[in-house]
Write a protein that holds these residues in place. Structure first.
Motif, mmCIF file in Angstrom:
data_model
loop_
_atom_site.group_PDB
_atom_site.id
_atom_site.type_symbol
_atom_site.label_atom_id
_atom_site.label_comp_id
_atom_site.label_asym_id
_atom_site.label_seq_id
_atom_site.Cartn_x
_atom_site.Cartn_y
_atom_site.Cartn_z
ATOM 1 N N GLY A 205 77.081 80.629 -34.773
ATOM 2 C CA GLY A 205 77.943 81.341 -33.954
ATOM 3 C C GLY A 205 79.357 81.924 -34.759
ATOM 4 N N GLY A 206 79.887 81.255 -35.827
ATOM 5 C CA GLY A 206 80.909 82.021 -36.474
ATOM 6 C C GLY A 206 80.538 83.292 -37.113
ATOM 7 N N GLN A 207 79.471 83.323 -37.722
ATOM 8 C CA GLN A 207 78.680 84.554 -38.117
ATOM 9 C C GLN A 207 78.621 85.564 -37.038
ATOM 10 O OE1 GLN A 207 75.247 82.912 -39.921
ATOM 11 N NE2 GLN A 207 75.926 83.965 -41.952
ATOM 12 N N ILE A 208 78.123 85.095 -35.943
ATOM 13 C CA ILE A 208 77.846 86.252 -34.837
ATOM 14 C C ILE A 208 79.291 86.792 -34.338
ATOM 15 C CG2 ILE A 208 77.223 86.487 -32.412
ATOM 16 C CD1 ILE A 208 74.900 84.477 -33.283
ATOM 17 N N VAL A 209 80.278 85.893 -34.217
ATOM 18 C CA VAL A 209 81.506 86.265 -33.464
ATOM 19 C C VAL A 209 82.526 87.246 -34.860
ATOM 20 C CG1 VAL A 209 83.857 85.305 -33.030
ATOM 21 C CG2 VAL A 209 81.826 84.370 -32.111
ATOM 22 N N HIS B 68 72.088 100.334 -39.437
ATOM 23 C CA HIS B 68 73.216 99.626 -39.471
ATOM 24 C C HIS B 68 73.011 97.984 -39.447
ATOM 25 C CE1 HIS B 68 77.494 98.813 -38.747
ATOM 26 N NE2 HIS B 68 77.163 98.444 -37.437
ATOM 27 N N ILE B 69 72.271 97.617 -38.328
ATOM 28 C CA ILE B 69 72.104 96.252 -38.094
ATOM 29 C C ILE B 69 71.428 95.752 -39.164
ATOM 30 C CG2 ILE B 69 70.944 94.573 -36.640
ATOM 31 C CD1 ILE B 69 73.253 95.960 -35.318
ATOM 32 N N ALA B 70 70.356 96.208 -39.979
ATOM 33 C CA ALA B 70 69.609 95.624 -41.054
ATOM 34 C C ALA B 70 70.592 95.408 -42.175
ATOM 35 C CB ALA B 70 68.482 96.612 -41.348
ATOM 36 N N THR B 71 71.504 96.554 -42.491
ATOM 37 C CA THR B 71 72.434 96.239 -43.612
ATOM 38 C C THR B 71 73.340 95.192 -43.282
ATOM 39 O OG1 THR B 71 72.215 98.881 -43.822
ATOM 40 C CG2 THR B 71 74.123 97.521 -44.714
ATOM 41 N N ILE B 72 73.823 94.898 -42.187
ATOM 42 C CA ILE B 72 74.762 93.808 -41.976
ATOM 43 C C ILE B 72 74.052 92.516 -42.146
ATOM 44 C CG2 ILE B 72 76.114 92.410 -40.004
ATOM 45 C CD1 ILE B 72 76.683 95.315 -38.821
ATOM 46 N N PHE B 73 72.985 92.319 -41.573
ATOM 47 C CA PHE B 73 72.066 90.797 -41.466
ATOM 48 C C PHE B 73 71.485 90.658 -42.849
ATOM 49 C CE2 PHE B 73 72.969 91.434 -37.103
ATOM 50 C CZ PHE B 73 73.349 90.160 -36.922
ATOM 51 N N TYR B 74 70.869 91.829 -43.553
ATOM 52 C CA TYR B 74 70.210 91.648 -44.818
ATOM 53 C C TYR B 74 71.276 91.694 -46.040
ATOM 54 C CZ TYR B 74 66.091 91.288 -41.935
ATOM 55 O OH TYR B 74 65.343 90.885 -40.850
ATOM 56 N N ILE B 75 72.123 92.539 -46.035
ATOM 57 C CA ILE B 75 73.019 92.691 -47.244
ATOM 58 C C ILE B 75 74.318 92.095 -47.265
ATOM 59 C CG2 ILE B 75 73.863 94.579 -48.720
ATOM 60 C CD1 ILE B 75 70.582 94.635 -48.574
ATOM 61 N N ILE B 76 75.047 92.532 -46.099
ATOM 62 C CA ILE B 76 76.328 91.940 -46.151
ATOM 63 C C ILE B 76 76.484 90.500 -45.687
ATOM 64 C CG2 ILE B 76 78.529 92.429 -44.964
ATOM 65 C CD1 ILE B 76 77.618 94.816 -46.516
ATOM 66 N N LEU B 77 75.964 90.157 -44.629
ATOM 67 C CA LEU B 77 75.921 88.745 -44.194
ATOM 68 C C LEU B 77 75.657 87.691 -45.392
ATOM 69 C CD1 LEU B 77 75.505 88.292 -40.490
ATOM 70 C CD2 LEU B 77 77.325 87.678 -41.717
ATOM 71 N N PRO B 78 74.475 87.780 -45.939
ATOM 72 C CA PRO B 78 74.107 86.571 -46.845
ATOM 73 C C PRO B 78 75.096 86.701 -47.907
ATOM 74 C CG PRO B 78 72.172 88.417 -46.505
ATOM 75 C CD PRO B 78 73.304 88.506 -45.727
ATOM 76 N N GLN B 79 75.512 87.808 -48.569
ATOM 77 C CA GLN B 79 76.924 87.579 -49.451
ATOM 78 C C GLN B 79 78.027 87.060 -48.849
ATOM 79 O OE1 GLN B 79 77.027 91.184 -52.391
ATOM 80 N NE2 GLN B 79 75.554 92.081 -50.770
ATOM 81 N N ALA B 80 78.328 87.233 -47.762
ATOM 82 C CA ALA B 80 79.502 86.801 -47.282
ATOM 83 C C ALA B 80 79.385 85.403 -46.834
ATOM 84 C CB ALA B 80 79.832 87.458 -45.766
ATOM 85 N N LEU B 81 78.218 84.629 -46.766
ATOM 86 C CA LEU B 81 77.777 83.524 -46.355
ATOM 87 C C LEU B 81 78.102 82.557 -47.848
ATOM 88 C CD1 LEU B 81 76.861 80.753 -44.993
ATOM 89 C CD2 LEU B 81 74.474 81.680 -45.471
ATOM 90 N N TYR B 82 77.396 83.214 -48.946
ATOM 91 C CA TYR B 82 77.380 82.608 -50.300
ATOM 92 C C TYR B 82 79.140 82.323 -50.667
ATOM 93 C CZ TYR B 82 72.527 83.546 -50.984
ATOM 94 O OH TYR B 82 71.118 83.674 -50.475
ATOM 95 N N ARG B 83 79.841 83.522 -50.348
ATOM 96 C CA ARG B 83 81.165 83.333 -50.660
ATOM 97 C C ARG B 83 81.997 82.326 -49.738
ATOM 98 N NH1 ARG B 83 82.585 89.743 -51.968
ATOM 99 N NH2 ARG B 83 80.993 90.159 -53.292
ATOM 100 N N ALA B 84 81.581 82.068 -48.537
ATOM 101 C CA ALA B 84 82.303 81.323 -47.688
ATOM 102 C C ALA B 84 81.820 79.866 -47.851
ATOM 103 C CB ALA B 84 81.886 81.660 -46.140
ATOM 104 N N THR B 85 80.961 79.422 -48.819
ATOM 105 C CA THR B 85 80.275 78.218 -48.899
ATOM 106 C C THR B 85 81.448 77.213 -49.174
ATOM 107 O OG1 THR B 85 78.160 78.952 -49.645
ATOM 108 C CG2 THR B 85 78.783 76.636 -50.139
ATOM 109 N N PRO B 86 82.297 77.299 -49.953
ATOM 110 C CA PRO B 86 83.400 76.320 -50.367
ATOM 111 C C PRO B 86 84.296 76.070 -49.008
ATOM 112 C CG PRO B 86 83.439 78.029 -52.110
ATOM 113 C CD PRO B 86 82.485 78.404 -50.822
#
Length: 217
Positions: free
Chosen positions: A36-40, A128-146
């Motif tokens: 939900g946090g990612q979607i928001v 645009h959608i594919a770029t967000i979900f396949y390129i941007i979000l995975p990297q954001a998730l890794y950086r947000a892990t801690p």
């Protein structure tokens, strides 16, 4: 004053049920709040102000008001018009509360991803959608892990607040055992140790996930 942990041993099966309920609630809330946090965060960053400003307001409200007040509002306030089971209120209340915090984290980590990667992805034919979900979000998730890991550790401890609305998690069942045995000190020491062990295991899991995330970067 003499310590007597024999009542703790007698009621330990009850505490085990409380541990199971706590961990199950924690798992559901973790999944809900991270997805939900990612979607928001995506809606907040990539939509018009007429859509994202109400979401920003909700994030602000959840982050600036106490969790217990939010649970009371859902259970006793909205509950005047809609009958909501306590367990649903607990999961939704915790889920929305930590969804707001996680969304704030994702907003920051999405912004930290280089805009050049977005442009490179679009030039390769990604939408645009594919770029967000396949390129941007995975990297954001890794950086947000801690930060996400820290939030989830705090969240598991906050599950104890659900005892205030009658959810049979670890603290609630411990209070029941105390009301029967009149041995509060022994039970509170025991549940403190249990929470400590859960935290240690979660920290070990977080460290493993962070190493995997660092490797994948």
């Amino acid at each position: 004053m003499e310590f007597d942990f024999s009542p703790v041993i007698t009621y330990f099966p009850t505490l085990i049920k409380g541990i199971g309920a706590t961990l199950l609630i924690g798992l559901v809330v973790a999944i809900m709040s991270i997805i939900g946090g990612q979607i928001v965060a995506v809606i907040t960053l990539y939509t018009r102000k007429i859509v994202n400003w109400p979401l920003r307001l909700l994030i602000w409200l959840f982050m600036t008001t106490p969790l217990l007040l939010q649970l009371y509002f859902l259970y006793f306030g909205i509950g005047q018009w809609i009958l909501i089971p306590a367990i649903a209120v607990g999961v939704l209340g915790l889920g929305f509360h930590y969804m707001a915090y996680n969304a704030d984290i994702f907003i920051a980590t999405i912004k930290s991803v280089s805009s050049g990667q977005y442009e490179a992805s679009r030039s390769l034919g990604f939408s645009h959608i594919a770029t967000i979900f396949y390129i941007i979000l995975p990297q954001a998730l890794y950086r947000a892990t801690p930060q996400l890991g820290n939030n989830m550790i705090i969240m598991v401890k906050d599950i104890s607040v659900l005892s205030a609305i009658g959810i049979a998690e670890l603290v609630y069942l411990s209070q029941y055992a105390i009301s029967v045995t009149f041995r509060p000190f022994e039970f509170y020491i025991t549940i403190a140790v249990i929470y400590y062990l859960i935290n240690v295991l979660m920290e070990i899991g977080q460290s493993w996930i962070e190493r995997r995330a660092a490797y994948r970067r």
